[in-house]
Design a protein around this motif. Sequence first.
Motif, PDB file in Angstrom:
ATOM      1  N   LYS A   1       0.824  -1.207   0.000  1.00 16.05           N
ATOM      2  CA  LYS A   1       0.000   0.000   0.000  1.00 16.05           C
ATOM      3  C   LYS A   1       0.856   1.254   0.000  1.00 16.05           C
ATOM      4  CE  LYS A   1      -4.294  -1.741   1.992  1.00 16.05           C
ATOM      5  NZ  LYS A   1      -5.307  -1.608   3.088  1.00 16.05           N
ATOM      6  N   GLN A   2       1.986   1.224   0.712  1.00 12.81           N
ATOM      7  CA  GLN A   2       2.834   2.408   0.800  1.00 12.81           C
ATOM      8  C   GLN A   2       3.826   2.414  -0.360  1.00 12.81           C
ATOM      9  OE1 GLN A   2       3.855   4.157   4.837  1.00 12.81           O
ATOM     10  NE2 GLN A   2       3.901   1.976   5.324  1.00 12.81           N
ATOM     11  N   TRP A   3       3.455   3.140  -1.429  1.00 12.68           N
ATOM     12  CA  TRP A   3       4.355   3.198  -2.573  1.00 12.68           C
ATOM     13  C   TRP A   3       4.192   4.528  -3.279  1.00 12.68           C
ATOM     14  CZ3 TRP A   3       3.350   2.838  -8.079  1.00 12.68           C
ATOM     15  CH2 TRP A   3       1.999   2.843  -8.420  1.00 12.68           C
ATOM     16  N   LYS A   4       5.184   4.873  -4.076  1.00  9.58           N
ATOM     17  CA  LYS A   4       5.187   6.155  -4.775  1.00  9.58           C
ATOM     18  C   LYS A   4       5.692   5.922  -6.193  1.00  9.58           C
ATOM     19  CE  LYS A   4       7.223  10.814  -4.427  1.00  9.58           C
ATOM     20  NZ  LYS A   4       5.985  11.562  -4.141  1.00  9.58           N
ATOM     21  N   ASN A   5       4.861   6.246  -7.178  1.00 11.17           N
ATOM     22  CA  ASN A   5       5.216   6.082  -8.577  1.00 11.17           C
ATOM     23  C   ASN A   5       6.170   7.209  -8.992  1.00 11.17           C
ATOM     24  OD1 ASN A   5       5.290   5.691 -11.381  1.00 11.17           O
ATOM     25  ND2 ASN A   5       3.139   5.088 -11.456  1.00 11.17           N
ATOM     26  N   LEU A   6       7.307   6.850  -9.569  1.00 14.03           N
ATOM     27  CA  LEU A   6       8.294   7.835  -9.992  1.00 14.03           C
ATOM     28  C   LEU A   6       8.340   8.008 -11.506  1.00 14.03           C
ATOM     29  CD1 LEU A   6      11.178   6.995  -7.508  1.00 14.03           C
ATOM     30  CD2 LEU A   6       9.508   8.827  -7.354  1.00 14.03           C
TER      31      LEU A   6
ATOM     32  N   ILE B   1      15.700   3.375 -19.307  1.00 20.31           N
ATOM     33  CA  ILE B   1      14.732   2.926 -18.304  1.00 20.31           C
ATOM     34  C   ILE B   1      13.403   2.686 -19.013  1.00 20.31           C
ATOM     35  CG2 ILE B   1      13.627   3.460 -16.104  1.00 20.31           C
ATOM     36  CD1 ILE B   1      15.898   5.569 -15.749  1.00 20.31           C
ATOM     37  N   TRP B   2      13.150   1.463 -19.407  1.00 18.41           N
ATOM     38  CA  TRP B   2      11.995   1.201 -20.261  1.00 18.41           C
ATOM     39  C   TRP B   2      10.824   0.560 -19.516  1.00 18.41           C
ATOM     40  CZ3 TRP B   2      10.294  -3.788 -21.782  1.00 18.41           C
ATOM     41  CH2 TRP B   2      11.147  -4.852 -21.460  1.00 18.41           C
ATOM     42  N   GLN B   3      10.984   0.317 -18.209  1.00 17.66           N
ATOM     43  CA  GLN B   3       9.850  -0.100 -17.391  1.00 17.66           C
ATOM     44  C   GLN B   3       9.773   0.803 -16.156  1.00 17.66           C
ATOM     45  OE1 GLN B   3       9.361  -4.282 -16.555  1.00 17.66           O
ATOM     46  NE2 GLN B   3       9.927  -4.905 -18.635  1.00 17.66           N
ATOM     47  N   SER B   4       8.703   0.662 -15.408  1.00 15.87           N
ATOM     48  CA  SER B   4       8.367   1.596 -14.336  1.00 15.87           C
ATOM     49  C   SER B   4       9.421   1.658 -13.228  1.00 15.87           C
ATOM     50  CB  SER B   4       7.020   1.215 -13.712  1.00 15.87           C
ATOM     51  OG  SER B   4       5.965   1.471 -14.606  1.00 15.87           O
ATOM     52  N   VAL B   5       9.439   2.800 -12.548  1.00 16.01           N
ATOM     53  CA  VAL B   5      10.293   3.035 -11.387  1.00 16.01           C
ATOM     54  C   VAL B   5       9.404   3.470 -10.236  1.00 16.01           C
ATOM     55  CG1 VAL B   5      12.319   4.259 -10.526  1.00 16.01           C
ATOM     56  CG2 VAL B   5      12.085   3.822 -12.983  1.00 16.01           C
ATOM     57  N   TRP B   6       9.660   2.917  -9.040  1.00 17.32           N
ATOM     58  CA  TRP B   6       8.816   3.299  -7.911  1.00 17.32           C
ATOM     59  C   TRP B   6       9.546   3.102  -6.586  1.00 17.32           C
ATOM     60  CZ3 TRP B   6       8.771  -1.427 -10.132  1.00 17.32           C
ATOM     61  CH2 TRP B   6       8.579  -2.569  -9.357  1.00 17.32           C
TER      62      TRP B   6
ATOM     63  N   VAL C   1      13.243   2.167   2.959  1.00 19.94           N
ATOM     64  CA  VAL C   1      12.718   2.699   1.704  1.00 19.94           C
ATOM     65  C   VAL C   1      13.448   2.011   0.556  1.00 19.94           C
ATOM     66  CG1 VAL C   1      12.309   4.740   0.300  1.00 19.94           C
ATOM     67  CG2 VAL C   1      12.180   4.892   2.795  1.00 19.94           C
ATOM     68  N   VAL C   2      12.677   1.360  -0.283  1.00 20.17           N
ATOM     69  CA  VAL C   2      13.228   0.553  -1.371  1.00 20.17           C
ATOM     70  C   VAL C   2      12.915   1.225  -2.701  1.00 20.17           C
ATOM     71  CG1 VAL C   2      13.240  -1.721  -2.476  1.00 20.17           C
ATOM     72  CG2 VAL C   2      12.943  -1.534   0.008  1.00 20.17           C
ATOM     73  N   LEU C   3      13.951   1.361  -3.510  1.00 20.23           N
ATOM     74  CA  LEU C   3      13.831   1.925  -4.853  1.00 20.23           C
ATOM     75  C   LEU C   3      13.804   0.769  -5.846  1.00 20.23           C
ATOM     76  CD1 LEU C   3      13.972   4.303  -6.865  1.00 20.23           C
ATOM     77  CD2 LEU C   3      16.455   4.299  -6.538  1.00 20.23           C
ATOM     78  N   ASN C   4      12.741   0.696  -6.666  1.00 22.41           N
ATOM     79  CA  ASN C   4      12.533  -0.426  -7.580  1.00 22.41           C
ATOM     80  C   ASN C   4      12.573   0.035  -9.036  1.00 22.41           C
ATOM     81  OD1 ASN C   4      11.541  -2.613  -5.543  1.00 22.41           O
ATOM     82  ND2 ASN C   4      10.298  -0.825  -5.094  1.00 22.41           N
ATOM     83  N   PHE C   5      13.225  -0.752  -9.863  1.00 21.59           N
ATOM     84  CA  PHE C   5      13.263  -0.528 -11.311  1.00 21.59           C
ATOM     85  C   PHE C   5      12.696  -1.757 -12.002  1.00 21.59           C
ATOM     86  CE2 PHE C   5      16.615   2.007  -9.476  1.00 21.59           C
ATOM     87  CZ  PHE C   5      16.572   3.201 -10.181  1.00 21.59           C
ATOM     88  N   GLY C   6      11.702  -1.549 -12.872  1.00 24.68           N
ATOM     89  CA  GLY C   6      11.140  -2.684 -13.600  1.00 24.68           C
ATOM     90  C   GLY C   6      12.136  -3.288 -14.560  1.00 24.68           C
ATOM     91  N   ALA C   7      12.823  -2.455 -15.341  1.00 26.59           N
ATOM     92  CA  ALA C   7      13.883  -2.926 -16.238  1.00 26.59           C
ATOM     93  C   ALA C   7      14.630  -1.720 -16.789  1.00 26.59           C
ATOM     94  CB  ALA C   7      13.312  -3.758 -17.388  1.00 26.59           C
TER      95      ALA C   7
END
Length: 623
Positions: A64-69, A216-221, A135-141
Amino acid sequence: MHLARSFVVSCLVATGLALPSSDITKEARSVKYAPKVPPLTTPWTDKVGTNPWPEYPRPLLQRKQWKNLNGIWKYQSAANLDAVQSPPFGQELEQEVLIPSCLESALSGIQADSALYSWFSTSFDVSPAWKGEQVVLNFGAVDYEATVFVNGKEAGFHRGGYFRFSLDVTEHLKFGEKNELLVFAHDPTDSDDYVIPIGKQTLRPSHIFYTPCSGIWQSVWLEAAPSNHITNLDIDANMHGQVNITVHSSAKDTSAQAEVTVHKDGKTVATHKGPTNKPFQFKVSSPKLWSPDSPELYDVTVKLGNDKVESYTGFRTISRGKVDGIERPLLNGEFIFMFGTLDQGYWPDGLYTPPNLEAMVYDLKFLKKLGFNMVRKHIKVETDLFYRACDEIGLLVIQDMPSLRPLQNVLPNEEQQVEFGRQMDLLVNQFKSYPSIVSWVVYNEGWGQITDYFPEFALTERVRQLDPTRLVDSTTGWFDHGAGDFSDNHHYANPQCGTPFYSTQSSPYDPSRIGFQGEFGGIGTNVSIEHLWNNQAAIDTIDQTYEIDETIDAWNYRSHRLLDELEDQIRLYACSGGVWTQTTDVEGEVNGLMTYDRRLERVDVKQWKEDIKALYEAAAARS
């Protein structure tokens, strides 16, 4: 191979956030974002806007706790690999860019010819309410290598252009203030002596090989989680109701118990507690089984201390066995004839990145409408949302490993082969919990396949160890030495599926394995310029299409004849499935069921539905 610490950029941008006042004058020096004009548009090109892909990107582990970048970031090219040693901290980069997107695409706003070295930057804030959390920074691809800096400190590095990665950036953050995110990206594609997984990408597009995708061709959040939090879920639920699950956590202590609850239609059907970081099992009584005809899914909630994530699964068993003396693929213990398309996953406006979720799902629903029950994801890996859509729609997925440098067919050295195996592990581990995936493909048509010895045997065993719940197609096409579950033939245009005849380019049918037509069809028609990739070099290769029919009627006639021939091979021989080439046209290829812009369908829908239904009926008669 000189893959030093260079890599593709993965950056974070907070859409709609005001820049600090000190940056206002710098802002004027950046070229404002505007999409370029692509060689061809789609119905969704103008719908992309500047807040792309707002959906939560990882459906099997949602917080639930996430932020779209995603949104507008800054970009500039770099001269070489050494640039990573001098990050442009606090500097305004030259241009605005849309994230996620391929730098070579029109939607990126850059439309680069080649983007080997790149910087990306953005700023984002972190709520003070997240203080005390990880706090985790995620990269789709990010294609291909990414070095990530947060507030002037290196936060991590990742290699592999198709796979998700996460970085714990807590120690680098300023809560309640602006944070600078900077990413250096290196994407060599097929330049110099690099031999890396690239699929159909090339710096020299030529008919069946296409424009590359860099960046960066997939989402970052961002997301917030407790210090001991769930990092991944491996879930397999079989036809007997047994749930096999591993709850991976950020802590090495396995004494913490995870609580797993399974829901169906809002009702709890099972709850179980088990250790973290090791597998455990429990049962759900009389589950509704997942299949293409009935894609039943169950919601799953997992709690670990104060951490809670939402997921889902489908109960099904994929296996192989003899039916009437013939090796067959089995779904839930019964022979299933798998029939789908070769699906490249390319878009004229976004290249590797679809314009939006609606566009991506449109292709899948189009296939389902015609009666296909499978899609072969061809030497590309998609966003997780693609596989969720297949789970929900009811499409089996044959998932390829992206090939090594197929255009020049340069073989890997020992170090490059080791890296190929490592990235295959990433593929299997990241996607093995999606119910729709039925098989993994190691090598396509010998591309990057070493034949001095037969590495596909060890790679196949490696895949089986990581995922014993699926089939493995070790060599789709040729250079088949007997590994894996499939005896897989490619032939254009006519099929040769499990038959006593074959072309010299493929191997004879092996009755000890499943007879499969990994590719066939490939017939096309030329179309008017408004439906073509308007690039003269690509247009000049149209006549390299396997077969060109002069009219749509002739194309449908030829399609009918080829599908009728496949039906004969099901009835007479040992054919267990097939892959028609292909879903859509791509650049200079004009052999899709619809054009590259998705505006013109070649198919006579009634005819295709009847022909595909006849394939399933022929298979049913053999079971």
